[in-house]
Structure formats: C-alpha cells, structure tokens
Motif scaffolding. Sequence first.
Motif, mmCIF file in Angstrom:
data_model
loop_
_atom_site.group_PDB
_atom_site.id
_atom_site.type_symbol
_atom_site.label_atom_id
_atom_site.label_comp_id
_atom_site.label_asym_id
_atom_site.label_seq_id
_atom_site.Cartn_x
_atom_site.Cartn_y
_atom_site.Cartn_z
ATOM 1 N N ARG A 1 14.575 -54.160 6.713
ATOM 2 C CA ARG A 1 14.454 -55.189 8.243
ATOM 3 C C ARG A 1 14.540 -53.792 9.481
ATOM 4 O O ARG A 1 13.898 -53.752 10.602
ATOM 5 C CB ARG A 1 16.289 -55.350 8.663
ATOM 6 C CG ARG A 1 16.883 -56.604 7.966
ATOM 7 C CD ARG A 1 15.972 -57.683 8.706
ATOM 8 N NE ARG A 1 16.986 -58.390 10.351
ATOM 9 C CZ ARG A 1 16.624 -57.620 11.465
ATOM 10 N NH1 ARG A 1 15.358 -57.638 11.428
ATOM 11 N NH2 ARG A 1 17.533 -57.848 12.303
ATOM 12 N N ILE A 2 14.502 -52.525 8.364
ATOM 13 C CA ILE A 2 13.702 -50.926 9.241
ATOM 14 C C ILE A 2 12.553 -50.957 8.729
ATOM 15 O O ILE A 2 12.563 -50.389 9.431
ATOM 16 C CB ILE A 2 14.913 -50.433 8.640
ATOM 17 C CG1 ILE A 2 14.802 -50.300 8.009
ATOM 18 C CG2 ILE A 2 16.653 -50.603 9.339
ATOM 19 C CD1 ILE A 2 15.518 -48.202 7.450
ATOM 20 N N GLY B 1 14.030 -50.505 12.726
ATOM 21 C CA GLY B 1 14.732 -49.615 13.147
ATOM 22 C C GLY B 1 16.020 -51.594 13.549
ATOM 23 O O GLY B 1 14.741 -52.482 13.853
ATOM 24 N N VAL B 2 17.051 -51.417 13.225
ATOM 25 C CA VAL B 2 18.365 -52.788 12.899
ATOM 26 C C VAL B 2 18.840 -52.115 14.072
ATOM 27 O O VAL B 2 19.624 -51.175 13.558
ATOM 28 C CB VAL B 2 18.778 -53.207 11.526
ATOM 29 C CG1 VAL B 2 18.891 -52.773 11.181
ATOM 30 C CG2 VAL B 2 18.717 -54.975 12.234
ATOM 31 N N GLU B 3 19.715 -52.753 14.880
ATOM 32 C CA GLU B 3 21.297 -52.320 15.980
ATOM 33 C C GLU B 3 22.328 -53.647 15.216
ATOM 34 O O GLU B 3 21.542 -54.715 15.382
ATOM 35 C CB GLU B 3 20.652 -52.228 17.337
ATOM 36 C CG GLU B 3 19.831 -51.054 17.967
ATOM 37 C CD GLU B 3 19.432 -51.002 19.165
ATOM 38 O OE1 GLU B 3 20.259 -51.849 19.868
ATOM 39 O OE2 GLU B 3 19.270 -49.691 19.466
ATOM 40 N N GLU C 1 23.202 -48.393 14.720
ATOM 41 C CA GLU C 1 21.825 -48.257 14.853
ATOM 42 C C GLU C 1 21.232 -47.777 13.261
ATOM 43 O O GLU C 1 21.840 -47.032 12.897
ATOM 44 C CB GLU C 1 21.328 -47.638 15.732
ATOM 45 C CG GLU C 1 19.701 -47.493 15.904
ATOM 46 C CD GLU C 1 19.263 -46.331 17.155
ATOM 47 O OE1 GLU C 1 17.567 -46.189 16.928
ATOM 48 O OE2 GLU C 1 20.151 -45.752 17.286
ATOM 49 N N ALA D 1 17.845 -46.454 10.799
ATOM 50 C CA ALA D 1 16.151 -46.309 11.316
ATOM 51 C C ALA D 1 15.629 -45.641 10.180
ATOM 52 O O ALA D 1 16.267 -44.354 10.369
ATOM 53 C CB ALA D 1 15.834 -46.411 12.681
ATOM 54 N N TRP D 2 14.619 -45.014 9.999
ATOM 55 C CA TRP D 2 13.575 -44.539 9.595
ATOM 56 C C TRP D 2 13.452 -43.247 10.022
ATOM 57 O O TRP D 2 13.384 -43.426 11.647
ATOM 58 C CB TRP D 2 12.658 -44.695 8.748
ATOM 59 C CG TRP D 2 12.583 -45.874 8.211
ATOM 60 C CD1 TRP D 2 12.324 -47.286 7.456
ATOM 61 C CD2 TRP D 2 12.490 -45.190 6.820
ATOM 62 N NE1 TRP D 2 12.270 -47.865 6.411
ATOM 63 C CE2 TRP D 2 12.106 -45.938 5.649
ATOM 64 C CE3 TRP D 2 12.955 -44.079 5.251
ATOM 65 C CZ2 TRP D 2 12.914 -46.474 4.386
ATOM 66 C CZ3 TRP D 2 12.447 -44.411 4.523
ATOM 67 C CH2 TRP D 2 13.107 -45.329 3.750
ATOM 68 N N VAL E 1 16.787 -41.942 6.280
ATOM 69 C CA VAL E 1 17.473 -43.036 6.605
ATOM 70 C C VAL E 1 18.217 -42.491 7.604
ATOM 71 O O VAL E 1 19.344 -41.849 7.460
ATOM 72 C CB VAL E 1 17.410 -44.553 5.981
ATOM 73 C CG1 VAL E 1 18.423 -45.722 6.612
ATOM 74 C CG2 VAL E 1 16.233 -44.751 4.946
#
Length: 274
Positions: free
Chosen positions: A87-88, A92-94, A107, A109-110, A115
Amino acid sequence: MTENTQDSQFAADWRVWHEERETARTDPLGILAASGLYFLDADPLTVPGVPGSWRLVDGRPQVELTEGQTLTDGDRVLTGTVPLGDRIADGGVELGFTDGDAHGLAEVAWRGSSVMLRPRRDDSAYLAHFPGTPTFPPSRRWQVPAHLEAFPKNHQETVGAVIEGLEHHYSSPGVLTFTLDGVACRLTAFTGGRDGSLMVLFRDATSGRTTYGASRTLAVPAPDAEGNTVIDFNRAANLPCAYTDNATCPLPPTENRLPVAVEAGEKVPVSRVS
C-alpha cells in the motif's frame, strides 16, 4: 487595462493565492494536525489514541489490530493483522481512525529508507488556535524574468531533510538564471506539475531572520520553447516544517542560497508545534 487596474488585479490574485495556502494548511486532517512523528522498526510501537501495534516485518510495515480495534482504508474496514508494504509502495497511505469524539488519520509512508508513522487529529490544539502566516506586502519588484539552462537530460538530485539522516530525491531539468537587485543568481530547479511547471527550494539573506531558516519553496511557471519564464518571489511559501516538528521537509541544494535579501512571500510563522 490601466496600470492602476493591473496593480489591483495583481494584488487581488496574490491574496487569493495566500488565502488558498492558508486554507490548505488548516485542513482538519492536514499536516498541521499531525500529533507526532515516529519511525518504525522491528519492535512493536503503540501510539496513544491510535489503534494498533505498528512495526516492520522483513523491512515492510504492518499493523496488528486487536479485538475491537479498527482502521479504515477508504471504504474498507481493517481488522486483524494488516500488511502495508504494497500500500505504501506508491508513496504512502492514510488510514482513518476515531478516538472518542476525534477523527484522525494514520499516515504511513517511506521517507528515504525508513518508514514513517504520522498520526493526524482533527482536535489539534494548534489548528484550533492557528494565528495565520505573516507575509511581506506583494510587490511587482519581485517578479523576475528567468531563463532555464536545461541539462542535456534530467538528472537526479539528492538533498537533505530537516530530520538528520533523511534524504529526498528529485528530478532536475536544469538551472534557472536571473538577475535580482543587480546580482546574477542561479537556482537549481526540480520538476513540478504535469503542466511543465518547476519547483525550487531556496534560502536567501532573510533566512533565519524574517523568514524561516531551513527553506522556502516556490512554484515557477513552465518555461516557453526558448526556456524563458518568470519567477514570482511574492509567492515564496513556507514548507510544513516551518510550523511543526512533525514534518520531514527537504532542504535546498547547497547552491540554492541566494546572496540577496528576498523580502517577499511568507515570513516566519508566529508559532509552531514542538
């Protein structure tokens, strides 16, 4: 259109730009609603008010939700053990959550090779008392013709971040050259929007005094076929790190320190989250 009318329109357009930036900053779940900043490793991490236990498994993030804990991913309700690596992968994903009457986002994300987990909450005290951003008055003096000295092909630029050890990577099409207060200046530019616009990160002689010390950012319209464009320093804007320690903003390339005082655009914020 008379000169007075043009000046009035110029000032009105600038006000719209500034108001739009302030509105975006005060989004109830925007970056200024961030309540913390964490970097995941193999040890489980729990954050007060945020569902789940977070960690890296084989270098990829996952969250483990116990009975009664949920997160939302769009319309999906997440339960149990949820791998987040895929997913990221695209940035990224929220993931949504609730904590009493508060709504939030987690949140993930890389950031470079790390991470990040950054919760955001709509009951942020900072947002509730956000004082707005002071600015210099807009002036046509700071609209400067510029020329893009294009590289034979785009190349990758690596810059540091406000958090030591992190890096940001950008594609650069070339260097913008211009004259400011009689001084020849250069700014390495990065690719911006799909319309061919550019983005620059810069410091100048006001940095750390009347403007935020780490960096300001500026969108530059797409150069024409000859490489000509206009830099409008009236729209020099603060990055999120000017307002909160819960940010991972990039620093300018070392060569992007202007030797003149750019008294245009946004100033140091009145307050910040530490």
